[in-house]
Design a protein around this motif. Sequence first.
Motif, PDB file in Angstrom:
ATOM      1  N   GLN A  19       0.816  -1.207   0.000  1.00  0.00           N
ATOM      2  CA  GLN A  19       0.000   0.000   0.000  1.00  0.00           C
ATOM      3  C   GLN A  19       0.852   1.260   0.000  1.00  0.00           C
ATOM      4  OE1 GLN A  19      -3.193   0.434   2.801  1.00  0.00           O
ATOM      5  NE2 GLN A  19      -3.994  -1.629   2.448  1.00  0.00           N
ATOM      6  N   PHE A  20       1.958   1.254   0.781  1.00  0.00           N
ATOM      7  CA  PHE A  20       2.698   2.516   0.910  1.00  0.00           C
ATOM      8  C   PHE A  20       3.957   2.609   0.047  1.00  0.00           C
ATOM      9  CE2 PHE A  20       4.757   0.077   4.357  1.00  0.00           C
ATOM     10  CZ  PHE A  20       6.094   0.422   4.197  1.00  0.00           C
ATOM     11  N   ILE A  21       4.554   1.490  -0.335  1.00  0.00           N
ATOM     12  CA  ILE A  21       5.770   1.557  -1.154  1.00  0.00           C
ATOM     13  C   ILE A  21       5.502   2.178  -2.537  1.00  0.00           C
ATOM     14  CG2 ILE A  21       7.576   0.224  -2.308  1.00  0.00           C
ATOM     15  CD1 ILE A  21       8.095   0.503   0.639  1.00  0.00           C
ATOM     16  N   PRO A  22       4.454   1.731  -3.285  1.00  0.00           N
ATOM     17  CA  PRO A  22       4.193   2.372  -4.585  1.00  0.00           C
ATOM     18  C   PRO A  22       3.919   3.874  -4.456  1.00  0.00           C
ATOM     19  CG  PRO A  22       2.968   0.321  -4.388  1.00  0.00           C
ATOM     20  CD  PRO A  22       3.530   0.611  -3.039  1.00  0.00           C
ATOM     21  N   ILE A  23       3.210   4.275  -3.388  1.00  0.00           N
ATOM     22  CA  ILE A  23       2.930   5.700  -3.177  1.00  0.00           C
ATOM     23  C   ILE A  23       4.219   6.437  -2.851  1.00  0.00           C
ATOM     24  CG2 ILE A  23       1.726   7.355  -1.693  1.00  0.00           C
ATOM     25  CD1 ILE A  23      -0.514   5.317  -1.394  1.00  0.00           C
ATOM     26  N   ALA A  24       5.065   5.824  -2.036  1.00  0.00           N
ATOM     27  CA  ALA A  24       6.351   6.448  -1.700  1.00  0.00           C
ATOM     28  C   ALA A  24       7.189   6.682  -2.944  1.00  0.00           C
ATOM     29  CB  ALA A  24       7.109   5.563  -0.702  1.00  0.00           C
ATOM     30  N   GLU A  25       7.128   5.751  -3.904  1.00  0.00           N
ATOM     31  CA  GLU A  25       7.868   5.915  -5.155  1.00  0.00           C
ATOM     32  C   GLU A  25       7.279   7.044  -5.996  1.00  0.00           C
ATOM     33  OE1 GLU A  25       7.727   1.996  -6.849  1.00  0.00           O
ATOM     34  OE2 GLU A  25       9.665   1.446  -5.980  1.00  0.00           O
ATOM     35  N   GLU A  26       5.964   7.132  -6.030  1.00  0.00           N
ATOM     36  CA  GLU A  26       5.306   8.140  -6.867  1.00  0.00           C
ATOM     37  C   GLU A  26       5.538   9.561  -6.348  1.00  0.00           C
ATOM     38  OE1 GLU A  26       1.205   7.402  -7.749  1.00  0.00           O
ATOM     39  OE2 GLU A  26       1.562   5.250  -8.024  1.00  0.00           O
ATOM     40  N   ILE A  27       5.514   9.745  -5.025  1.00  0.00           N
ATOM     41  CA  ILE A  27       5.625  11.098  -4.478  1.00  0.00           C
ATOM     42  C   ILE A  27       7.063  11.458  -4.104  1.00  0.00           C
ATOM     43  CG2 ILE A  27       3.255  11.023  -3.628  1.00  0.00           C
ATOM     44  CD1 ILE A  27       4.287  10.608  -0.814  1.00  0.00           C
ATOM     45  N   GLY A  28       8.012  10.542  -4.347  1.00  0.00           N
ATOM     46  CA  GLY A  28       9.418  10.860  -4.138  1.00  0.00           C
ATOM     47  C   GLY A  28       9.952  10.599  -2.746  1.00  0.00           C
ATOM     48  N   VAL A  29       9.098  10.105  -1.840  1.00  0.00           N
ATOM     49  CA  VAL A  29       9.537   9.837  -0.460  1.00  0.00           C
ATOM     50  C   VAL A  29      10.468   8.629  -0.407  1.00  0.00           C
ATOM     51  CG1 VAL A  29       8.714   9.212   1.860  1.00  0.00           C
ATOM     52  CG2 VAL A  29       7.463  10.875   0.509  1.00  0.00           C
ATOM     53  N   ILE A  30      10.416   7.781  -1.422  1.00  0.00           N
ATOM     54  CA  ILE A  30      11.192   6.540  -1.418  1.00  0.00           C
ATOM     55  C   ILE A  30      12.688   6.803  -1.326  1.00  0.00           C
ATOM     56  CG2 ILE A  30      11.436   6.348  -3.925  1.00  0.00           C
ATOM     57  CD1 ILE A  30      10.598   3.463  -1.513  1.00  0.00           C
ATOM     58  N   LYS A  31      13.169   7.941  -1.824  1.00  0.00           N
ATOM     59  CA  LYS A  31      14.599   8.238  -1.765  1.00  0.00           C
ATOM     60  C   LYS A  31      15.059   8.395  -0.321  1.00  0.00           C
ATOM     61  CE  LYS A  31      14.780  10.483  -6.302  1.00  0.00           C
ATOM     62  NZ  LYS A  31      15.066  11.723  -7.048  1.00  0.00           N
ATOM     63  N   ALA A  32      14.328   9.231   0.430  1.00  0.00           N
ATOM     64  CA  ALA A  32      14.670   9.434   1.837  1.00  0.00           C
ATOM     65  C   ALA A  32      14.452   8.158   2.636  1.00  0.00           C
ATOM     66  CB  ALA A  32      13.834  10.576   2.421  1.00  0.00           C
ATOM     67  N   MET A  33      13.381   7.435   2.336  1.00  0.00           N
ATOM     68  CA  MET A  33      13.080   6.192   3.040  1.00  0.00           C
ATOM     69  C   MET A  33      14.153   5.147   2.768  1.00  0.00           C
ATOM     70  SD  MET A  33       9.638   3.863   2.686  1.00  0.00           S
ATOM     71  CE  MET A  33       8.590   5.287   2.935  1.00  0.00           C
ATOM     72  N   GLY A  34      14.578   5.048   1.496  1.00  0.00           N
ATOM     73  CA  GLY A  34      15.594   4.071   1.137  1.00  0.00           C
ATOM     74  C   GLY A  34      16.936   4.365   1.778  1.00  0.00           C
ATOM     75  N   GLU A  35      17.304   5.647   1.822  1.00  0.00           N
ATOM     76  CA  GLU A  35      18.582   6.017   2.455  1.00  0.00           C
ATOM     77  C   GLU A  35      18.535   5.747   3.949  1.00  0.00           C
ATOM     78  OE1 GLU A  35      21.731   9.773   2.606  1.00  0.00           O
ATOM     79  OE2 GLU A  35      19.976   9.853   1.280  1.00  0.00           O
ATOM     80  N   TRP A  36      17.385   6.057   4.553  1.00  0.00           N
ATOM     81  CA  TRP A  36      17.227   5.774   5.995  1.00  0.00           C
ATOM     82  C   TRP A  36      17.375   4.275   6.261  1.00  0.00           C
ATOM     83  CZ3 TRP A  36      13.372   2.633   7.994  1.00  0.00           C
ATOM     84  CH2 TRP A  36      13.314   2.552   9.392  1.00  0.00           C
ATOM     85  N   ALA A  37      16.680   3.437   5.457  1.00  0.00           N
ATOM     86  CA  ALA A  37      16.734   1.986   5.650  1.00  0.00           C
ATOM     87  C   ALA A  37      18.155   1.462   5.475  1.00  0.00           C
ATOM     88  CB  ALA A  37      15.787   1.291   4.670  1.00  0.00           C
ATOM     89  N   LEU A  38      18.864   1.987   4.494  1.00  0.00           N
ATOM     90  CA  LEU A  38      20.239   1.556   4.239  1.00  0.00           C
ATOM     91  C   LEU A  38      21.129   1.841   5.443  1.00  0.00           C
ATOM     92  CD1 LEU A  38      22.097   0.358   2.048  1.00  0.00           C
ATOM     93  CD2 LEU A  38      22.552   2.694   1.290  1.00  0.00           C
ATOM     94  N   HIS A  39      20.996   3.037   6.015  1.00  0.00           N
ATOM     95  CA  HIS A  39      21.803   3.391   7.192  1.00  0.00           C
ATOM     96  C   HIS A  39      21.412   2.543   8.403  1.00  0.00           C
ATOM     97  CE1 HIS A  39      24.329   6.864   6.031  1.00  0.00           C
ATOM     98  NE2 HIS A  39      23.411   7.060   5.108  1.00  0.00           N
ATOM     99  N   GLU A  40      20.101   2.279   8.571  1.00  0.00           N
ATOM    100  CA  GLU A  40      19.655   1.453   9.689  1.00  0.00           C
ATOM    101  C   GLU A  40      20.242   0.049   9.603  1.00  0.00           C
ATOM    102  OE1 GLU A  40      17.096   1.926  12.421  1.00  0.00           O
ATOM    103  OE2 GLU A  40      18.070   3.862  12.053  1.00  0.00           O
ATOM    104  N   VAL A  41      20.190  -0.529   8.406  1.00  0.00           N
ATOM    105  CA  VAL A  41      20.691  -1.885   8.199  1.00  0.00           C
ATOM    106  C   VAL A  41      22.194  -1.957   8.439  1.00  0.00           C
ATOM    107  CG1 VAL A  41      21.121  -3.616   6.408  1.00  0.00           C
ATOM    108  CG2 VAL A  41      18.853  -2.578   6.625  1.00  0.00           C
ATOM    109  N   CYS A  42      22.923  -1.001   7.875  1.00  0.00           N
ATOM    110  CA  CYS A  42      24.378  -0.993   8.032  1.00  0.00           C
ATOM    111  C   CYS A  42      24.793  -0.751   9.480  1.00  0.00           C
ATOM    112  CB  CYS A  42      24.998   0.076   7.120  1.00  0.00           C
ATOM    113  SG  CYS A  42      24.907  -0.333   5.365  1.00  0.00           S
ATOM    114  N   ARG A  43      23.946  -0.066  10.224  1.00  0.00           N
ATOM    115  CA  ARG A  43      24.251   0.189  11.632  1.00  0.00           C
ATOM    116  C   ARG A  43      23.962  -1.041  12.497  1.00  0.00           C
ATOM    117  NH1 ARG A  43      20.326   4.187  14.536  1.00  0.00           N
ATOM    118  NH2 ARG A  43      19.173   2.223  14.636  1.00  0.00           N
ATOM    119  N   ASP A  44      22.884  -1.791  12.153  1.00  0.00           N
ATOM    120  CA  ASP A  44      22.489  -2.944  12.971  1.00  0.00           C
ATOM    121  C   ASP A  44      23.365  -4.171  12.730  1.00  0.00           C
ATOM    122  OD1 ASP A  44      20.497  -1.397  13.996  1.00  0.00           O
ATOM    123  OD2 ASP A  44      18.833  -2.455  13.026  1.00  0.00           O
ATOM    124  N   ALA A  45      23.692  -4.438  11.467  1.00  0.00           N
ATOM    125  CA  ALA A  45      24.360  -5.689  11.105  1.00  0.00           C
ATOM    126  C   ALA A  45      25.708  -5.918  11.800  1.00  0.00           C
ATOM    127  CB  ALA A  45      24.525  -5.770   9.589  1.00  0.00           C
TER     128      ALA A  45
END
Length: 304
Positions: free
Chosen positions: A149-175
């Motif tokens: 429900q929210f990923i396609p909308i995030a891609e359309e409105i441009g939020v996916i860039k900030a969300m993707g960068e946040w997720a990348l940093h979270e993953v690299c910090r946790d692993a």
Amino acid sequence: LARFAGDEFVVACPAADRNAASMLASMILGEVRRPMLVEGERLEMGASIGIALLPDDGATPEELMRHADMALYEAKVGGRSQIRFFPPSMTRDLTHRRKIETELRLALSRDELSVYFQPIVDLDTGRIRCFEALVRWFHPTKGEIPPDQFIPIAEEIGVIKAMGEWALHEVCRDAPAWPVDLRVAVNVSAVQFTQDDFPQIVSRALKQSGLPPERLELEITESVFLGDNGGTQRVFEDLKAIGVKLALDDFGTGYSSLSYLRTAPFDKIKIDQSFVRGATEPDNNNAAIMQAIVSLAAALDMET
């Protein structure tokens, strides 16, 4: 009556109710269908009509036009010479979507997003080989909102860039804190991947966290190749130079999968779930297709 654009026309008129609007639309269709003689040639036309009513389907001319256009789209999908009204359910869907758009923009700053890790298990040994990072959105009042429900909308409105960068940093910090040096896979949208500075974003996340590059796996779908002008290959080369792993996600759903494998430096193929479903049913070819993909991957020295 006015020509709006291309082969689209708009009629603005009073109508007592839906029946009156439907009767007018039928009359227009009847007139349009009447054959014409042009320079001795018999010509026939058709039309599709979408209808939006004031005040039920919009309070402004812009809303009425937009909703009539959406109804027109439904009429075209239904076939030639169709009439469709803008349905109330579509209004509810649009209202729901607008709310998700608004709240999704705030979800990051409100700390409503989380990363969950799904284990990927080696079927030969039963051991975990990797974890896939999955972003989850827990809304304070609506609860968990599904990614589809929210990923396609995030891609359309441009939020996916900030969300993707946040997720990348979270993953690299946790692993790095895990007791075992397992790889971690992160989904990368086509919108993220086509950013000019995406390799720099990946490099920065690795350096800040101390996660070795070979433990990071980026999952990319075939959509990154659509409309590619050569920039995709440069991004692949930059990412491989960093040392991260690359996986082709949802393999088999696109049009040119084999040509992608010939040029792109993937380390892993993830077979799309549509091939897994029904694979054990009689007279189903999915198992044979999967076996062929696994053999192909082995020949290319890739994991599946």
